[in-house]
Design an enzyme around this catalytic site. Sequence first.
Site, PDB file in Angstrom:
ATOM      1  N   ASP A  57      33.388  35.880  54.646  1.00  0.00           N
ATOM      2  CA  ASP A  57      33.994  34.993  53.658  1.00  0.00           C
ATOM      3  C   ASP A  57      35.495  34.929  53.915  1.00  0.00           C
ATOM      4  OD1 ASP A  57      34.932  33.688  51.448  1.00  0.00           O
ATOM      5  OD2 ASP A  57      34.100  35.076  49.984  1.00  0.00           O
ATOM      6  N   ARG A 111      39.533  44.597  50.505  1.00  0.00           N
ATOM      7  CA  ARG A 111      40.478  43.489  50.585  1.00  0.00           C
ATOM      8  C   ARG A 111      41.890  44.073  50.640  1.00  0.00           C
ATOM      9  NH1 ARG A 111      37.654  39.183  46.319  1.00  0.00           N
ATOM     10  NH2 ARG A 111      35.631  39.089  47.414  1.00  0.00           N
ATOM     11  N   GLN A 126      30.497  43.947  43.918  1.00  0.00           N
ATOM     12  CA  GLN A 126      29.907  42.892  43.099  1.00  0.00           C
ATOM     13  C   GLN A 126      28.441  42.708  43.451  1.00  0.00           C
ATOM     14  OE1 GLN A 126      32.515  39.577  44.031  1.00  0.00           O
ATOM     15  NE2 GLN A 126      31.206  38.851  45.682  1.00  0.00           N
ATOM     16  N   ASP A 246      34.181  28.919  38.093  1.00  0.00           N
ATOM     17  CA  ASP A 246      34.383  30.327  37.735  1.00  0.00           C
ATOM     18  C   ASP A 246      33.960  30.578  36.294  1.00  0.00           C
ATOM     19  OD1 ASP A 246      35.453  30.896  40.207  1.00  0.00           O
ATOM     20  OD2 ASP A 246      37.546  30.809  39.532  1.00  0.00           O
ATOM     21  N   GLU A 259      38.403  36.721  34.970  1.00  0.00           N
ATOM     22  CA  GLU A 259      37.323  36.149  35.772  1.00  0.00           C
ATOM     23  C   GLU A 259      36.235  37.188  36.025  1.00  0.00           C
ATOM     24  OE1 GLU A 259      36.527  34.905  40.353  1.00  0.00           O
ATOM     25  OE2 GLU A 259      38.448  34.217  39.522  1.00  0.00           O
ATOM     26  N   SER A 262      32.618  34.067  40.407  1.00  0.00           N
ATOM     27  CA  SER A 262      32.883  32.831  41.127  1.00  0.00           C
ATOM     28  C   SER A 262      31.556  32.392  41.735  1.00  0.00           C
ATOM     29  CB  SER A 262      33.923  33.069  42.231  1.00  0.00           C
ATOM     30  OG  SER A 262      34.065  31.923  43.038  1.00  0.00           O
TER      31      SER A 262
END
Length: 345
Positions: A57, A111, A126, A246, A259, A262
């Site tokens: 991604d 990340r 997630q 979202d 959030e 997504s």
Amino acid sequence: MSKLIKPAGYKALLDMKQTEQGIKLIKEFFQQNISTELRLRRVTAPLFVLQGLGINDDLNGVERAVTFPIKDLGDQKAEVVHSLAKWKRLSLAEYEIEPDYGIYTDMNAIRADEELDNLHSLYVDQWDWEAVVTKEERTLAYLKQVVNRIYSALLRTEYLTCETYSQIKPFLPREIHFIHSEELLQMYPNLSPKEREDEICKKYGAVFVIGIGGKLSNGEKHDGRAPDYDDWTTPNEDGFLGLNGDILIWYPILERSFELSSMGIRVDKESLLRQLEIEGKTERKELFFHKSLLEGKLPLSIGGGIGQSRLCMVLLHKAHIGEIQASIWPEDMRKECEEAGMPLI
């Protein structure tokens, strides 16, 4: 400058032992509920993928993936995943999943370029999910139906958490509100995208913002999206572009929008070519994932990611994601959090 939010008078409602028990409760219950709601089968997922196949991604297109050489492959590079948006679609084909069924997996990512604060960590966990759809289901109405089913699972999980820990009180509204990012711009033309999200979430409590990735009437994007998974350029029934969005809530502990997911209907051949052209990424057509899609080898799909630590943070009323997960934080942030009553794991 630290972006840390320190809620005045904050005190965790659960101690560390109760918190760990609560995390287990929430993850097990929500996982069962979402798999039932969306008819998803659990599959095993990779922590890393080979570089150069177009499978990882790209997020907003600027984040660097963590890479390492593989000795037995002649030092060919592997990348730790950012998410599994494209890998899941390849897996749908490999598992020969039929329409209206799908897969989900525990996704763990690193990340390294994340800006660390109450919500953002170097470590991302997630539930990544993906389901096969028919051509007729590639509509805004179907997207909204799926969002409502996910939100129902969220509400049931909140109810269980509050029943288990009486000191935690529910705050999520019974329904989620839908709005397009262009409508949001027209409502609050003088605010930034983040400020718009804060205002709409404060008003409705839970919101699904539709159409993220394309430019709005002011020439700016609401937020970035890679061009090769979510479809953000196909017109929908409401007269706007985009079949993605979202799930956001108003989080009273931090007094801001938050959030949780997504997601979106994924690109078909036409929207992939269109979005690659818009973003100046047409060279990706030669990558393994993109060629597979353009040659009709991958099913049409809908999918997304739901933050595990974020969901636990919200339902356990924590002020920092580091109270939920073990990660690396700047020493000054750890000290600030300790002083503010939110000790990090």
